[in-house]
Each structure stands twice: as structure tokens, then as C-alpha cells.
Design a protein around this motif. Structure first.
Motif, PDB file in Angstrom:
ATOM      1  N   ALA A 479       0.847  -1.191   0.000  1.00 20.11           N
ATOM      2  CA  ALA A 479       0.000   0.000   0.000  1.00 20.11           C
ATOM      3  C   ALA A 479       0.886   1.245   0.000  1.00 20.11           C
ATOM      4  CB  ALA A 479      -0.915  -0.004   1.224  1.00 20.11           C
ATOM      5  N   ARG A 481       0.911   3.779   1.877  1.00 18.56           N
ATOM      6  CA  ARG A 481       1.390   4.125   3.224  1.00 18.56           C
ATOM      7  C   ARG A 481       2.647   3.324   3.553  1.00 18.56           C
ATOM      8  NH1 ARG A 481      -2.644   2.806   5.409  1.00 18.56           N
ATOM      9  NH2 ARG A 481      -3.693   4.766   5.934  1.00 18.56           N
ATOM     10  N   GLU A 482       2.586   1.998   3.335  1.00 21.02           N
ATOM     11  CA  GLU A 482       3.732   1.149   3.658  1.00 21.02           C
ATOM     12  C   GLU A 482       4.916   1.410   2.726  1.00 21.02           C
ATOM     13  OE1 GLU A 482       0.524  -0.021   3.998  1.00 21.02           O
ATOM     14  OE2 GLU A 482       0.895   0.213   6.150  1.00 21.02           O
ATOM     15  N   GLN A 489       6.446   2.679  12.112  1.00 25.11           N
ATOM     16  CA  GLN A 489       5.415   3.595  12.561  1.00 25.11           C
ATOM     17  C   GLN A 489       5.982   4.588  13.580  1.00 25.11           C
ATOM     18  OE1 GLN A 489       2.556   3.496  11.039  1.00 25.11           O
ATOM     19  NE2 GLN A 489       3.083   1.623   9.935  1.00 25.11           N
ATOM     20  N   ASP A 494      -0.324   8.878  10.522  1.00 24.03           N
ATOM     21  CA  ASP A 494      -0.374   9.299   9.126  1.00 24.03           C
ATOM     22  C   ASP A 494       0.026  10.754   8.928  1.00 24.03           C
ATOM     23  OD1 ASP A 494      -1.070   6.818   8.288  1.00 24.03           O
ATOM     24  OD2 ASP A 494      -3.171   7.271   7.868  1.00 24.03           O
ATOM     25  N   ASP A 515      -7.910   4.659  -3.150  1.00 24.59           N
ATOM     26  CA  ASP A 515      -8.083   4.434  -1.715  1.00 24.59           C
ATOM     27  C   ASP A 515      -7.063   5.207  -0.889  1.00 24.59           C
ATOM     28  OD1 ASP A 515     -10.221   2.473  -1.970  1.00 24.59           O
ATOM     29  OD2 ASP A 515      -8.694   1.125  -2.769  1.00 24.59           O
ATOM     30  N   LEU A 517      -3.980   6.445   0.950  1.00 20.07           N
ATOM     31  CA  LEU A 517      -2.788   5.753   1.426  1.00 20.07           C
ATOM     32  C   LEU A 517      -2.964   4.248   1.472  1.00 20.07           C
ATOM     33  CD1 LEU A 517      -1.667   8.086   4.377  1.00 20.07           C
ATOM     34  CD2 LEU A 517      -0.685   7.941   2.074  1.00 20.07           C
ATOM     35  N   ASP A 518      -4.193   3.753   1.382  1.00 22.43           N
ATOM     36  CA  ASP A 518      -4.441   2.312   1.414  1.00 22.43           C
ATOM     37  C   ASP A 518      -4.385   1.682   0.031  1.00 22.43           C
ATOM     38  OD1 ASP A 518      -4.896   2.103   4.232  1.00 22.43           O
ATOM     39  OD2 ASP A 518      -6.851   3.041   3.925  1.00 22.43           O
ATOM     40  N   THR A 519      -4.139   2.479  -1.000  1.00 19.87           N
ATOM     41  CA  THR A 519      -4.101   1.948  -2.371  1.00 19.87           C
ATOM     42  C   THR A 519      -2.883   1.072  -2.572  1.00 19.87           C
ATOM     43  OG1 THR A 519      -5.219   3.932  -3.185  1.00 19.87           O
ATOM     44  CG2 THR A 519      -4.102   2.546  -4.815  1.00 19.87           C
ATOM     45  N   LEU A 520      -3.100  -0.116  -3.127  1.00 23.24           N
ATOM     46  CA  LEU A 520      -2.000  -1.022  -3.435  1.00 23.24           C
ATOM     47  C   LEU A 520      -1.260  -0.523  -4.670  1.00 23.24           C
ATOM     48  CD1 LEU A 520      -0.514  -3.744  -3.007  1.00 23.24           C
ATOM     49  CD2 LEU A 520      -2.222  -4.791  -4.524  1.00 23.24           C
TER      50      LEU A 520
END
Length: 633
Positions: A479, A481-482, A489, A494, A515, A517-520
Motif C-alpha cells: 500500500a 502508506r507502507e 510507525q 499518518d 483508496d 494511502l491504502d491503495t496497493l
């Protein structure tokens, strides 16, 4: 002078294009076990099989002891069931052949027949139990073998990758890890065959030792045929492995979206299709060529085996007719011989397979031992974010190289300054970055963070203070974010992620994702999304900034960025410079003007050092020469 007439062109006729040249024949001759199967005989296989069984057992035992015990117990019970079944059949045969009438015979034989049926069912149930336990064990073996290789790769010194043949040995070990699962299945089948053979052979020996000898003779031709057939299979595999390997790589290139534009726009389809089809034809041709010899070998082996089987039946008949064996015992011998024959065939067949797989499992264990000896084991000193990094006569030479990549070099980097590292390709810039970050240790001299020599420091404590943007940064299938945090973390959550994204100009692009930051970020996966090359570079910079490192190193960080992105990155560097040591490696020499100091490397040595203005004004300056060339483009 001979006149060559011009070829006439018929209007409307289709011109035949010249046939492209075929790809060269490939044959990788460096494989460790290239002739192992070719040169192996039955004795060689018999010697290696116990070792392969032992390696498999140890690996399985380390993964799940309960399942190993369950498999062995079930196999033992299966053998006991076979022995009890054969003994019960022998008892039933005596009643069936000695009673005066059928009714009396059945009444006398039925208890033994029930015992035989129950024993057969129990043996089958035990085999099913062994199969169930193996199916539970196999995924664990596969995961453990794969995880061990991956973990050791990640913990190995970078010098391991520079060792000659490391990649080849790594690939062989991966093959061994894949074969470990096959070995577990084969070991189960092989050991079960031994148990079944022992049970049936015991019964045959009690009935008449001659029968066991004849049975063994009937299996020898099939065993020899199995070895020869395995050699033929292996020879075909060996002669096609290069073509299949390159064909597999080419298949990815022909079908991936990353190269689809180039393939079409440069009209490469026709030639590449011809190339791929040629490789398919070569593999197919060698496999078809091996079909004939395989058929002849197996046919001859089956014929010889059948001849000895007939001999066994003839021996049985002679014993019965001559009074040396009762008819009831002969019936039991038939059942026992069939059981023993199947077991012997399985032993020969799976013995050959285990021999083959065992070669690669040996590669796996040898590679693990090699890499374990090269894992990070330096020291225990814990370091803090450096205020200064000192290189004192630091030198580095790659393995199997005569000349150093970096000659004895002394240098100091201090917190708060932005240093630009410049030099032509091969000047030693990447090697210097490795030394400064502790990714590689100097072969002589020292690299110290403040007062701590990195050779005696815990490398993990060093890397916690490093933010590195390499030339080839990872497009991680994670994702968004990752891709910035990589699992690291902070108490800011965020908010810290968005701050890093805004610093590199990626805020709007991330908010526009389906999505957020959750987008792959992996277009090849369903539901994934892809970024442009420049956006991936910005994301890599955000990843480094999110760490708030004491040492920030950017190696060609803006090569795929537009002017706006490049401006944002270097502005962020200047704003954050006071809290860290910043090193920028770049060929875009307009960017080095923002540096406090420029270090110019040339063939592993510092050729010049200073500010941009002072260096470009020096006579014979390499920076001035490179800068002038960049302005002429």
C-alpha cells in the motif's frame, strides 16, 4: 567481370522477407551436477539415498516433529497390517484347500478372511493417515526452506553478493528448497515401500527362500531400466535447461506491460515471435528425440522382468507339483510376491527420484552453510545519529579484483552540511556510499561515526540512522502508506506520512489514488495502481525523509523527475540540512550548486574538493570539464 542480373519485381507480388538469424544455441556448462545422473549406477544411488533421507528427515523434524512421528507410525502400522493380512490369507488358504466341501471350507476360513480384510483396511487407513500427515508437513517444509534462504540473503554481508558464482549457487539452493517438498513425498513413499517389502519378504522367506530370490531377479531388470530411463529424462532436462530458462525470461518480457510500448513501436513482434518459436522448437525437438530411447529401454526392461516373473511362476508350479509346497502356501506366495514386487518397483523408482532430488538438496544445505558464514557478525557497539563521519585511510577492494575500487581515502562529513559527490561512471561513488553507511566495511583503514569504528558496531543500530535513496529504488507491491513507512510507525501516525509526501510534492498524487494511502501500488495485481517513474522516485525520497535520519544519502534522486519535483526535493534538503549529514550523488551538475561542499572522485581517489564556484574556476578542474559538457547538451 561477372554480371549479376537484377531480380525482376512483379507488380503486386508479395516480397518474401529475409529469414532472421536464429538465436544461438545456449548451454550452461557450469552446473554442479551436470553429469551426476549420467554417471550414477545403482550402487551410487544406494549410497546417496540414505544421506538424502537423513537430510529430509532433519529438515522435516525441525519443522513439525509431531507430523514426522505420525508419518513413521502410520507407515509402521501399514507394514504390520500387510504382514497380518498375508498371515491371515495363509491361514485361510489352508482351510480352503484342505476342507472336503466348499461350505466347510468357508466356515473354517471366514475368521481368517475377516482378519485379513480388517488388516488390509487398517493398513490402507494407516497409509491414508501418512498421506494426510505429509500433506500437513509439506507446506511447512516449503515455507521453512524458502524463509531460511530469504532470511539469510537479507542478513548476509553485501560482500557475499560479490563472491564469484554466488548467484548460481543461490539459484541452485532455491531449486533444492523447491525439491525439499518433493523429497518429503518421495521419502514417505520409499520408506513405506521398504516396510511393505520387509513384510512380504518375511512371508515369502517362511514359505520358501527360493521365491524371494526369484522375485528379486524379476525386479532387477526393471530397476536397471528405471535408472537408464531416469538418465534419459535427465539428459533431456539437462540439454534443454538453458533454452527453457532463457525462454522463460523472454516470455515475461513478451507479455509484461512494462515493455509493451517498446515492443510495438519498434516493430519487434515478428522477430521476437520467431525467436520464441525457435526456442520452443528446440526444446520440443530434444524432448521428442528422447521419447524413442525411453520407449526401447522400458520395453526391454519390462520384457526381461516378465521373463523372470514367469520363472517365479514356474518355480512355484514346480514346488507344488514336486510336493515341496502345499497348494495353499502357493496361493499365499502369489499374494506376497505381488505385494513384494510392487514394493521393489517403488523402491527402485523413488530411489532414482530421491537420488536426483538429493543432489539439489545438498546444494541447498551447502549454500546455507556458506551464507551463514557470511552473515552480519561485526560487533555490539551501539551508535547514535552521527555528528561527524570520519574516513581514515579507508580503502576497499572487491573480491577477485586486483585494483581497489577506492584507494586510501581520508574524509570528514559533518552534521548540518550538504555534500555533493560527483564523478564519472566507475569513479567509486557507490562504493564510498556503502562505506559511509556501513553497508560494506573497509578492507583497510577505518570509517568512524563520531568515535565508533563501524567495524565494531552493531550494523542494525547504524542503519536505524540512515535514510538511503538508491539509484534503483524498490517499487514495493505494498500500500502507498507502507511504501513510505515500510512498517516503521511513529507516534505521529499518518500525519508524519503526509508531511513526508508533501515535502516531495506527492501529496496531491496520493490523495488522488482510489483508496488514498491504502491503495496497493502494483498494477499487476487486481485492484492495484501504478505510479510514473518520477512519482516512484518522489516516493523513495519521502520514504527516506519519513525516517528523519541522521545520515541522508540520495543517489541520483531526481533523474526521472520534472523540474518542479526536482526543485521541491532540493528545497526540502536545504530546509532539513541542519539536523543531519546530507550526501547527494548526482550527474546533473546544475544541482550541485546548492551543496556546501563538492567532492569529485576520479578512479577511486578524491581528485578535488570545494565549493562549486571555487572548483569550476580552477585550471584543469574535472568538475569544470564535466559541467561544461553538461551545458553543451
Amino acid at each position: 567481370m561477372t554480371h549479376t542480373p537484377h531480380q525482376k519485381t512483379v507488380p503486386g507480388a508479395r516480397q518474401e522477407r529475409p529469414r532472421p538469424s536464429a538465436p544461438p544455441e545456449l548451454d550452461y556448462t557450469g552446473r554442479r551436477h551436470r553429469r551426476a545422473m549420467e554417471d550414477a549406477g545403482l550402487l551410487d544411488m544406494a549410497r546417496r539415498i540414505p544421506a538424502a533421507l537423513g537430510q529430509t528427515a532433519r529438515l522435516a523434524w525441525s519443522v513439525d516433529r509431531r507430523m514426522v512421528i505420525a508419518i513413521l507410525t502410520c507407515q509402521l502400522l501399514s507394514g504390520v497390517g500387510t504382514a497380518v493380512m498375508l498371515a491371515a490369507v495363509a491361514a485361510a488358504m489352508r482351510h480352503l484347500f484342505s476342507a472336503a466341501d466348499a461350505g466347510t471350507a468357508l466356515r473354517a476360513a471366514w475368521p481368517a478372511l475377516v482378519v485379513a480384510a480388517v488388516a488390509q483396511a487398517a493398513g490402507s487407513a494407516a497409509w491414508i493417515g501418512a498421506d494426510w500427515a505429509t500433506r500437513r508437513l509439506n507446506p511447512k517444509i516449503a515455507s521453512a526452506a524458502d524463509l531460511t534462504i530469504v532470511d539469510l540473503h537479507m542478513r548476509a554481508e553485501l560482500s557475499a553478493y560479490d563472491a564469484e558464482g554466488f548467484k548460481d549457487r543461490s539459484q541452485a539452493a532455491e531449486t533444492g528448497a523447491l525439491r525439499a517438498v518433493d523429497l518429503a513425498d518421495d521419502a514417505k513413499t520409499l520408506t513405506n515401500a521398504f516396510v511393505q517389502l520387509l513384510s512380504a519378504a518375511s512371508v515369502l522367506t517362511v514359505l520358501h527362500p527360493l521365491l524371494l530370490g526369484v522375485l528379486l531377479l524379476s525386479v532387477v531388470p526393471r530397476g536397471m531400466g528405471g535408472v537408464i530411463a531416469a538418465r534419459i529424462d535427465y539428459r533431456v532436462h539437462d540439454r534443454t535447461v538453458s533454452a527453457r530458462s532463457v525462454r522463460g525470461m523472454m516470455r515475461w518480457w513478451l507479455t509484461t506491460a512494462e515493455l509493451a510500448d517498446e515492443l510495438r513501436a519498434n516493430t519487434m513482434r515478428e522477430y521476437l515471435h520467431f525467436w520464441y518459436r525457435t526456442m520452443c522448437d528446440r526444446v520440443e525437438g530434444k524432448e521428442l528425440a528422447g521419447a524413442g530411447p525411453y520407449l526401447r529401454v522400458t520395453a526391454v526392461a519390462a520384457a526381461l522382468s516378465g521373463f523372470f516373473v514367469l520363472g517365479m511362476w514356474a518355480s512355484l508350479g514346480a514346488l507344488v507339483l514336486g510336493g515341496g509346497m502345499a497348494l495353499a502356501a502357493a496361493g499365499t506366495a502369489i499374494v506376497a510376491s505381488q505385494t513384494a514386487g510392487r514394493a521393489l518397483n517403488a523402491i527402485v523408482r523413488y530411489g532414482a527420484v530421491m537420488f536426483h532430488h538429493g543432489l539439489y538438496l545438498s546444494d541447498y544445505h551447502a549454500f546455507l552453510d556458506e551464507v551463514r558464514a557470511m552473515t552480519l557478525d561485526r560487533g555490539t557497539a551501539t551508535v547514535r545519529a552521527p555528528r561527524a563521519i570520519h574516513l581514515d585511510e579507508a580503502e576497499f577492494t572487491y573480491p577477485h579484483k586486483a585494483a581497489p575500487a577506492l584507494h586510501k581515502l581520508s574524509l570528514t562529513l559533518e552534521r548540518g552540511e550538504v555534500v555533493a559527490l560527483v564523478g564519472e561512471n566507475g569513479a567509486g561513488k557507490s562504493t564510498l556510499v556503502r562505506l559511509i553507511t556501513g553497508l560494506t566495511l573497509a578492507t583497510s583503514g577505518s570509517v568512524r561515526w563520531d568515535g565508533t569504528d563501524l567495524a565494531g558496531a552493531d550494523p542494525e543500530s547504524v542503519w536505524r540512522h540512515v535514510g538511503l535513496v538508491p539509484q534503483q529504488n524498490g517499487h514495493w507491491p505494498l500500500a502507498a502508506r507502507e511504501n513510505i513507512t515500510l512498517g516503521r510507525q511513529t507516534e505521529f501516525g499518518d500525519a508524519r506520512v503526509w508531511q513526508a509526501a508533501e515535502q516531495v510534492g506527492m501529496g496531491d498524487a496520493l490523495r488522488a489514488l482510489p483508496d488514498g494511502l491504502d491503495t496497493l501500488l502494483a498494477r499487476s495485481v487486481w485492484g492495484g495502481h501504478e505510479l510514473s517513474g518520477g512519482q516512484w522516485q518522489r516516493l523513495a525520497c519521502a520514504r527516506a525523509l519519513h525516517r528523519s535520519p541522521g545520515l541522508l544519502i540520495l543517489d541520483e534522486p531526481t533523474s526521472e523527475m520534472d523540474a518542479r519535483g526536482e526543485h521541491l526535493i532540493f528545497r526540502a534538503l536545504r530546509e532539513m540540512a541542519k539536523d543531519r549529514i546530507t550526501l547527494v550523488v548526482t550527474h546533473r551538475l546544475d544541482n550541485v550548486k546548492m551543496a556546501d561542499r563538492i567532492i569529485v572522485l576520479d578512479q577511486g581517489r578524491i581528485r578535488e574538493e570545494g565549493t562549486f564556484d571555487s572548483l569550476v574556476s580552477q585550471p584543469g578542474s574535472l568538475l569544470a570539464e564535466l559541467y561544461a559538457l553538461s551545458q553543451d547538451r
